[in-house]
Scaffold this motif. Structure first.
Motif, PDB file in Angstrom:
ATOM      1  N   GLY A  78       0.817  -1.207   0.000  1.00 20.61           N
ATOM      2  CA  GLY A  78       0.000   0.000   0.000  1.00 20.61           C
ATOM      3  C   GLY A  78       0.849   1.254   0.000  1.00 20.61           C
ATOM      4  N   PRO A  79       0.298   2.380   0.449  1.00 17.17           N
ATOM      5  CA  PRO A  79       1.041   3.640   0.482  1.00 17.17           C
ATOM      6  C   PRO A  79       2.276   3.510   1.374  1.00 17.17           C
ATOM      7  CG  PRO A  79      -1.300   4.011   0.860  1.00 17.17           C
ATOM      8  CD  PRO A  79      -1.094   2.541   0.917  1.00 17.17           C
ATOM      9  N   HIS A  80       3.357   4.146   0.958  1.00 16.71           N
ATOM     10  CA  HIS A  80       4.574   4.095   1.755  1.00 16.71           C
ATOM     11  C   HIS A  80       5.442   5.295   1.422  1.00 16.71           C
ATOM     12  CE1 HIS A  80       7.201   2.767  -1.612  1.00 16.71           C
ATOM     13  NE2 HIS A  80       6.070   2.241  -2.057  1.00 16.71           N
ATOM     14  N   GLY A  81       6.323   5.664   2.339  1.00 15.91           N
ATOM     15  CA  GLY A  81       7.199   6.783   2.068  1.00 15.91           C
ATOM     16  C   GLY A  81       8.104   7.133   3.235  1.00 15.91           C
ATOM     17  N   TYR A  82       9.102   7.921   2.938  1.00 15.21           N
ATOM     18  CA  TYR A  82      10.136   8.326   3.893  1.00 15.21           C
ATOM     19  C   TYR A  82       9.585   9.345   4.878  1.00 15.21           C
ATOM     20  CZ  TYR A  82      14.545  10.342   5.589  1.00 15.21           C
ATOM     21  OH  TYR A  82      15.577  10.804   6.362  1.00 15.21           O
ATOM     22  N   VAL A  83      10.016   9.218   6.135  1.00 15.02           N
ATOM     23  CA  VAL A  83       9.660  10.176   7.187  1.00 15.02           C
ATOM     24  C   VAL A  83      10.961  10.717   7.773  1.00 15.02           C
ATOM     25  CG1 VAL A  83       8.541  10.514   9.418  1.00 15.02           C
ATOM     26  CG2 VAL A  83       7.486   9.016   7.711  1.00 15.02           C
ATOM     27  N   SER A  84      11.167  12.012   7.659  1.00 15.41           N
ATOM     28  CA  SER A  84      12.395  12.652   8.119  1.00 15.41           C
ATOM     29  C   SER A  84      12.405  12.805   9.637  1.00 15.41           C
ATOM     30  CB  SER A  84      12.526  14.035   7.472  1.00 15.41           C
ATOM     31  OG  SER A  84      13.566  14.780   8.094  1.00 15.41           O
ATOM     32  N   PRO A  85      13.558  12.602  10.281  1.00 20.68           N
ATOM     33  CA  PRO A  85      13.631  12.819  11.730  1.00 20.68           C
ATOM     34  C   PRO A  85      13.388  14.270  12.108  1.00 20.68           C
ATOM     35  CG  PRO A  85      15.823  12.495  10.809  1.00 20.68           C
ATOM     36  CD  PRO A  85      14.848  12.153   9.729  1.00 20.68           C
ATOM     37  N   GLY A  86      13.600  15.176  11.146  1.00 25.16           N
ATOM     38  CA  GLY A  86      13.354  16.583  11.419  1.00 25.16           C
ATOM     39  C   GLY A  86      11.891  16.909  11.650  1.00 25.16           C
ATOM     40  N   TRP A  87      11.000  16.011  11.286  1.00 25.85           N
ATOM     41  CA  TRP A  87       9.564  16.249  11.464  1.00 25.85           C
ATOM     42  C   TRP A  87       9.078  15.878  12.863  1.00 25.85           C
ATOM     43  CZ3 TRP A  87       7.970  13.490   6.273  1.00 25.85           C
ATOM     44  CH2 TRP A  87       8.450  14.246   5.201  1.00 25.85           C
ATOM     45  N   TYR A  88       9.966  15.292  13.662  1.00 27.35           N
ATOM     46  CA  TYR A  88       9.569  14.892  15.013  1.00 27.35           C
ATOM     47  C   TYR A  88       9.825  15.976  16.051  1.00 27.35           C
ATOM     48  CZ  TYR A  88       9.245  10.084  13.272  1.00 27.35           C
ATOM     49  OH  TYR A  88       8.895   8.950  12.588  1.00 27.35           O
ATOM     50  N   GLY A  89      10.456  17.054  15.630  1.00 26.13           N
ATOM     51  CA  GLY A  89      10.770  18.102  16.597  1.00 26.13           C
ATOM     52  C   GLY A  89      12.161  17.925  17.171  1.00 26.13           C
ATOM     53  N   ASP A  90      12.419  18.593  18.286  1.00 22.62           N
ATOM     54  CA  ASP A  90      13.735  18.546  18.912  1.00 22.62           C
ATOM     55  C   ASP A  90      13.973  17.184  19.560  1.00 22.62           C
ATOM     56  OD1 ASP A  90      14.116  21.180  18.179  1.00 22.62           O
ATOM     57  OD2 ASP A  90      13.282  21.957  20.058  1.00 22.62           O
ATOM     58  N   GLY A  91      15.227  16.897  19.799  1.00 20.53           N
ATOM     59  CA  GLY A  91      15.571  15.638  20.454  1.00 20.53           C
ATOM     60  C   GLY A  91      16.157  14.645  19.473  1.00 20.53           C
ATOM     61  N   THR A  92      16.714  13.584  20.033  1.00 21.64           N
ATOM     62  CA  THR A  92      17.333  12.548  19.219  1.00 21.64           C
ATOM     63  C   THR A  92      16.269  11.714  18.519  1.00 21.64           C
ATOM     64  OG1 THR A  92      19.186  12.429  20.759  1.00 21.64           O
ATOM     65  CG2 THR A  92      18.896  10.565  19.252  1.00 21.64           C
ATOM     66  N   GLN A  93      16.343  11.665  17.209  1.00 20.42           N
ATOM     67  CA  GLN A  93      15.393  10.896  16.412  1.00 20.42           C
ATOM     68  C   GLN A  93      16.135  10.251  15.256  1.00 20.42           C
ATOM     69  OE1 GLN A  93      12.332  10.369  17.244  1.00 20.42           O
ATOM     70  NE2 GLN A  93      11.927  11.969  18.761  1.00 20.42           N
ATOM     71  N   VAL A  94      15.547   9.262  14.667  1.00 18.51           N
ATOM     72  CA  VAL A  94      16.136   8.619  13.488  1.00 18.51           C
ATOM     73  C   VAL A  94      15.102   8.616  12.362  1.00 18.51           C
ATOM     74  CG1 VAL A  94      17.680   7.148  14.828  1.00 18.51           C
ATOM     75  CG2 VAL A  94      15.383   6.329  14.276  1.00 18.51           C
ATOM     76  N   PRO A  95      15.561   8.600  11.116  1.00 16.33           N
ATOM     77  CA  PRO A  95      14.602   8.539  10.009  1.00 16.33           C
ATOM     78  C   PRO A  95      13.894   7.188   9.982  1.00 16.33           C
ATOM     79  CG  PRO A  95      16.832   8.275   9.197  1.00 16.33           C
ATOM     80  CD  PRO A  95      16.944   8.629  10.641  1.00 16.33           C
ATOM     81  N   THR A  96      12.759   7.151   9.357  1.00 14.71           N
ATOM     82  CA  THR A  96      12.012   5.899   9.250  1.00 14.71           C
ATOM     83  C   THR A  96      11.217   5.877   7.955  1.00 14.71           C
ATOM     84  OG1 THR A  96      10.551   4.377  10.444  1.00 14.71           O
ATOM     85  CG2 THR A  96       9.937   6.708  10.448  1.00 14.71           C
ATOM     86  N   TRP A  97      10.484   4.814   7.757  1.00 19.81           N
ATOM     87  CA  TRP A  97       9.675   4.644   6.554  1.00 19.81           C
ATOM     88  C   TRP A  97       8.285   4.187   6.995  1.00 19.81           C
ATOM     89  CZ3 TRP A  97      12.139   5.683   1.918  1.00 19.81           C
ATOM     90  CH2 TRP A  97      11.376   5.528   0.756  1.00 19.81           C
ATOM     91  N   ASN A  98       7.275   4.968   6.687  1.00 21.68           N
ATOM     92  CA  ASN A  98       5.904   4.585   7.006  1.00 21.68           C
ATOM     93  C   ASN A  98       5.322   3.784   5.844  1.00 21.68           C
ATOM     94  OD1 ASN A  98       5.932   5.728   9.506  1.00 21.68           O
ATOM     95  ND2 ASN A  98       4.510   7.388   9.042  1.00 21.68           N
ATOM     96  N   PHE A  99       4.455   2.831   6.171  1.00 16.91           N
ATOM     97  CA  PHE A  99       3.917   1.985   5.100  1.00 16.91           C
ATOM     98  C   PHE A  99       2.697   1.210   5.571  1.00 16.91           C
ATOM     99  CE2 PHE A  99       6.853  -0.674   7.484  1.00 16.91           C
ATOM    100  CZ  PHE A  99       6.187  -1.890   7.597  1.00 16.91           C
TER     101      PHE A  99
END
Length: 217
Positions: A78-99
């Protein structure tokens, strides 16, 4: 596909909706000569309300897959795509892929010639109905001889899965503010925009909120 309780999708209606919206699937088999994968369109069986699908493969893919003789895996993406860690706000985050994805496993039933013809006709009608002037399978300039020759080049199948693994990973483990930011970014006009994924996220989170509200009553 490794399952995660936070992302498990068990609603048959939602999996059926996924198949309807994304009928171009990957068929995977483990054969004596190794793994083999093919890509075909499928439809839900209109006479069933479960996850039974109808489809066909072109010859000689039926022999390559051992169709009807061994278990195969149908991957619905189904639908899928990249999610940037910059969209989570401040703090330690890692990129991911929603699907959203579903894996249907089982041994398919081979269709008779007559059943295969009906499935091919239904498949063409399903995709042609959106056209301004639909060209159905039996419509001129096609003639019966041509249609029958085309049918002989395919093998139809019906698969009632004995195992289903479906997953909807759409930032369910993130804060409401982060989810809203991700949806907004995916809904925009930038090159990373992915409106279909944004709509799927919105739908999933609205359903989660409604379920939580019902549980609180």
């Amino acid at each position: 596909m490794r399952q995660n309780p936070s992302f498990t999708m068990t609603d048959v209606g939602e999996i059926r909706r996924l198949i309807v919206r994304h009928p171009w699937v990957t068929i995977v088999s483990s054969t004596d000569d190794g793994l083999i994968a093919s890509h075909y369109a499928v439809l839900l069986d209109p006479d069933r309300d479960d996850l039974t699908i109808l489809g066909h493969v072109g010859r000689p893919d039926d022999l390559l897959h051992g169709l009807g003789e061994r278990e195969l895996l149908v991957v619905v993406q189904g639908p899928h795509g990249y999610v940037s860690p910059g969209w989570y706000g401040d703090g330690t985050q890692v990129p991911t892929w929603n699907f959203v994805s579903a894996h249907l496993s089982g041994v398919p039933e081979i269709l008779s010639r007559e059943e295969n013809l009906r499935v091919l006709e239904r498949l063409v009608a399903h995709f042609e109905e959106r056209m301004p002037e639909p060209r159905l399978m039996w419509a001129p300039p096609n003639d019966p001889a041509l249609v029958e020759r085309l049918e002989r080049g395919t093998v139809g199948f019906r698969l009632t899965p004995t195992k289903v693994v479906a997953k909807r990973k759409l930032s369910q483990n993130k804060t409401p503010d982060a989810v809203e930011t991700i949806i907004r970014e995916l809904s925009g006009n930038e090159r990373w925009a992915n409106p279909e994924l944004a709509d799927e996220m919105r739908r999933a989170h609205e359903a989660m909120a409604a379920a939580k509200e019902r549980g609180a009553r």
